[in-house]
Design a protein around this motif. Structure first.
Motif, short mmCIF file in Angstrom:
data_model
loop_
_atom_site.label_atom_id
_atom_site.label_comp_id
_atom_site.label_asym_id
_atom_site.label_seq_id
_atom_site.Cartn_x
_atom_site.Cartn_y
_atom_site.Cartn_z
N ILE A 112 7.03 12.89 2.30
CA ILE A 112 7.48 12.45 3.67
C ILE A 112 8.46 12.99 4.18
O ILE A 112 8.43 13.65 5.31
CB ILE A 112 7.74 10.89 3.60
CG1 ILE A 112 6.25 10.05 3.13
CG2 ILE A 112 8.04 10.49 5.03
CD1 ILE A 112 5.04 10.45 3.75
N GLY A 113 9.62 13.48 3.40
CA GLY A 113 10.74 14.06 3.69
C GLY A 113 10.52 15.50 4.03
O GLY A 113 11.05 15.87 5.32
N ASN A 114 9.84 16.25 3.30
CA ASN A 114 9.44 17.55 3.83
C ASN A 114 8.77 17.64 5.11
O ASN A 114 9.02 18.35 5.83
CB ASN A 114 8.61 18.19 2.72
CG ASN A 114 9.23 18.49 1.42
OD1 ASN A 114 10.40 18.86 1.31
ND2 ASN A 114 8.61 18.77 0.22
N GLN A 115 7.88 16.75 5.23
CA GLN A 115 7.24 16.79 6.61
C GLN A 115 7.97 16.23 7.90
O GLN A 115 8.08 17.05 8.93
CB GLN A 115 5.74 15.98 6.39
CG GLN A 115 4.73 16.31 5.50
CD GLN A 115 3.51 15.48 5.64
OE1 GLN A 115 2.90 15.54 6.46
NE2 GLN A 115 3.55 14.70 4.23
N LEU A 116 8.85 15.65 7.40
CA LEU A 116 9.68 15.18 8.88
C LEU A 116 10.69 16.09 8.96
O LEU A 116 11.15 16.40 10.18
CB LEU A 116 10.33 13.67 8.51
CG LEU A 116 9.67 12.41 8.41
CD1 LEU A 116 10.41 11.36 7.75
CD2 LEU A 116 9.06 12.18 9.65
N ILE A 117 11.43 16.71 7.75
CA ILE A 117 12.38 17.55 8.12
C ILE A 117 11.61 18.92 8.67
O ILE A 117 12.26 19.73 9.68
CB ILE A 117 13.00 18.16 6.77
CG1 ILE A 117 13.80 17.09 6.16
CG2 ILE A 117 13.61 19.71 6.89
CD1 ILE A 117 14.35 16.94 4.73
N LYS A 153 11.15 10.93 -0.52
CA LYS A 153 10.40 11.52 -1.87
C LYS A 153 9.13 11.36 -2.21
O LYS A 153 8.75 11.44 -3.17
CB LYS A 153 11.58 11.24 -2.92
CG LYS A 153 13.05 11.55 -2.64
CD LYS A 153 13.85 11.06 -4.14
CE LYS A 153 15.46 11.25 -3.59
NZ LYS A 153 16.13 10.90 -4.78
N ASP A 154 8.70 10.12 -1.33
CA ASP A 154 7.47 9.77 -1.72
C ASP A 154 6.33 10.50 -0.98
O ASP A 154 6.51 11.14 0.03
CB ASP A 154 7.12 8.25 -1.25
CG ASP A 154 7.92 7.42 -2.03
OD1 ASP A 154 8.36 7.64 -3.14
OD2 ASP A 154 8.23 5.93 -1.69
N TYR A 155 4.97 10.56 -1.59
CA TYR A 155 3.83 11.35 -0.87
C TYR A 155 3.20 10.34 -0.14
O TYR A 155 3.27 8.86 -0.29
CB TYR A 155 2.85 11.90 -1.99
CG TYR A 155 3.53 13.02 -2.58
CD1 TYR A 155 3.34 14.31 -2.17
CD2 TYR A 155 4.40 12.91 -3.74
CE1 TYR A 155 4.02 15.43 -2.88
CE2 TYR A 155 5.01 14.08 -4.30
CZ TYR A 155 4.80 15.36 -3.86
OH TYR A 155 5.23 16.45 -4.40
N PRO A 156 2.28 10.65 1.01
CA PRO A 156 1.61 9.67 1.68
C PRO A 156 0.84 8.61 0.94
O PRO A 156 0.89 7.29 1.48
CB PRO A 156 0.73 10.55 2.60
CG PRO A 156 1.57 12.01 2.64
CD PRO A 156 2.24 12.11 1.30
N ARG A 164 2.66 4.18 6.64
CA ARG A 164 2.10 5.45 6.83
C ARG A 164 2.29 5.48 8.51
O ARG A 164 2.72 6.53 9.09
CB ARG A 164 0.85 5.80 6.37
CG ARG A 164 0.94 6.10 4.90
CD ARG A 164 -0.52 6.99 4.50
NE ARG A 164 -1.67 6.10 4.80
CZ ARG A 164 -2.05 5.47 3.86
NH1 ARG A 164 -1.53 5.02 2.57
NH2 ARG A 164 -3.33 4.50 3.95
N GLN A 165 1.66 4.45 9.35
CA GLN A 165 1.78 4.65 10.59
C GLN A 165 3.06 4.60 11.14
O GLN A 165 3.49 5.30 12.23
CB GLN A 165 0.92 3.37 11.22
CG GLN A 165 0.57 3.46 12.79
CD GLN A 165 -0.41 4.86 12.96
OE1 GLN A 165 0.04 5.73 12.98
NE2 GLN A 165 -1.49 4.25 13.18
N ARG A 166 4.10 3.92 10.58
CA ARG A 166 5.52 3.93 11.16
C ARG A 166 5.94 5.30 10.89
O ARG A 166 7.01 5.88 11.62
CB ARG A 166 6.29 2.80 10.24
CG ARG A 166 6.03 1.53 10.69
CD ARG A 166 6.49 0.46 9.78
NE ARG A 166 6.35 -0.98 10.13
CZ ARG A 166 7.00 -1.91 11.05
NH1 ARG A 166 8.30 -1.16 11.31
NH2 ARG A 166 6.61 -2.70 11.29
#
Length: 339
Positions: A112-117, A153-156, A164-166
């Motif tokens: 989640i972090g990688n995708q947001l960053i 650090k979590d995956y979807p 996930r929607q949040r």
């Protein structure tokens, strides 16, 4: 003072070129969204709601789809005239979208972090990764997610559907877009989570003054969330009004049917009302009103002529000949027969 029109969609036609010929999924529609407004688009599956949103985002799959007519003006910039490179700078920064199913929208191979960053750094070239991470964590907290640092650090697949929607809402709001498109954001979520997501969207709309285009088939969601609503059927807008007017005084037979189909807990009924028939296959009705085969009020005229939009009041329009009989004023527009 009237709010500025942030988005203006003029004469939009989106066509799919298939082996069976040209299929207009969105057929010459016009609407606008004010700054800070929540506008709903409602209708059954196949009426053109999602294709409208994909057209605004420049994400219509091509081939076979193509915007064949019209303008999409965001702050008076015509998005239909931008190159794909230019459009990539607009997506996420000026207009963002929450898709129906977050599990298929988030990349399962990245945290989640990688995708947001990544979403932050794409539109903020000079920002450091640490700054982007802090901004992402703050946004996760803002959308009501607990232990935001650990979630980075979590995956979807490790998150629930509501979480996930949040995350998708957080990602869409990271760059503070002017317009947020939410395509059935509460689909497949339980009633409790749905209520939380809708409440969150309204709170963020007030806090950031972000305009929202909410696409749904649920009139309850519209009543709870929106200021104005557009009803679509078979690629056309058949009614447009404030939410209060739609529920108190629906003008189009299709809108009346949708409202009648909503269960009312105040009355005991053996059978729920349902609109007879099905939404026609796009492009299958070449003349006349597209709702005529399912309409109890249809006349011979409805089968041969395509009704224009009629104004029953300044803020209320409907595409039905019944309004002409009631003294409604027809809006000049191209009909199917004249195109």
């Amino acid at each position: 003072m009237e709010r500025k029109k942030l988005l203006k969609v003029n004469d939009l036609e989106t066509t799919f070129f298939t082996d069976d010929g040209k299929v207009p999924a969105v057929d010459h529609i016009d609407f606008h969204i004010h700054e800070g407004e929540i506008l709903g688009i409602v209708g059954e599956s196949g009426c053109g709601k999602s294709v409208t949103s994909l057209s605004i985002m420049g994400l219509v799959p091509s081939p076979p789809g193509e915007i064949t007519s019209g303008q999409i003006l965001l702050d008076d910039i015509d998005l239909t005239q931008l190159t794909e490179k230019q459009m990539r700078k607009v997506r996420g920064k000026d207009v963002a979208m929450i898709f129906q199913e977050p599990m298929t929208s988030l990349n399962p191979l990245y945290t989640i972090g990688n995708q947001l960053i990544e979403a932050i750094l794409i539109h903020n070239k000079g920002m450091k990764k640490k700054q982007a991470a802090n901004q992402a964590i703050e946004m996760l907290k803002l959308v009501g997610l607990p232990r935001a640092e650990e979630l980075m650090k979590d995956y979807p697949h490790q998150l629930s559907g509501g979480m996930r929607q949040r995350v998708m809402i957080a990602m869409a709001l990271l760059c503070n877009p002017k317009l947020l498109i939410a395509d059935e954001p509460t689909t497949a979520l339980d009633v409790t989570i749905q209520a939380q997501i809708l409440k969150l969207m309204k709170e963020l709309n007030k806090q950031f003054k972000t305009a929202v285009l909410l696409i749904t088939h649920d009139l309850g969601v519209v009543a709870e969330t929106c200021e104005r609503v557009i009803v679509m059927y078979a690629g056309q807008i058949v009614e447009e009004a404030t939410v209060a007017d739609i529920f108190k005084n629906p003008q189009h037979p299709y809108t009346k049917g949708l409202i009648q189909s909503v269960p009312d807990m105040r009355y005991k009924k053996e059978n729920l009302y349902s609109i007879p028939g099905n939404v026609p296959k796009p492009g299958s009705i070449q003349q006349g009103c597209r709702f005529a085969p399912r309409c109890e009020f249809a006349s011979d005229r409805c089968v041969t002529e395509n009704p224009p939009l009629y104004e029953s009041s300044k803020a209320h329009k409907a595409r039905c000949f019944l309004l002409e009989e009631k003294g409604g004023v027809g809006i000049v527009e191209r009909t199917v027969e004249s195109r």
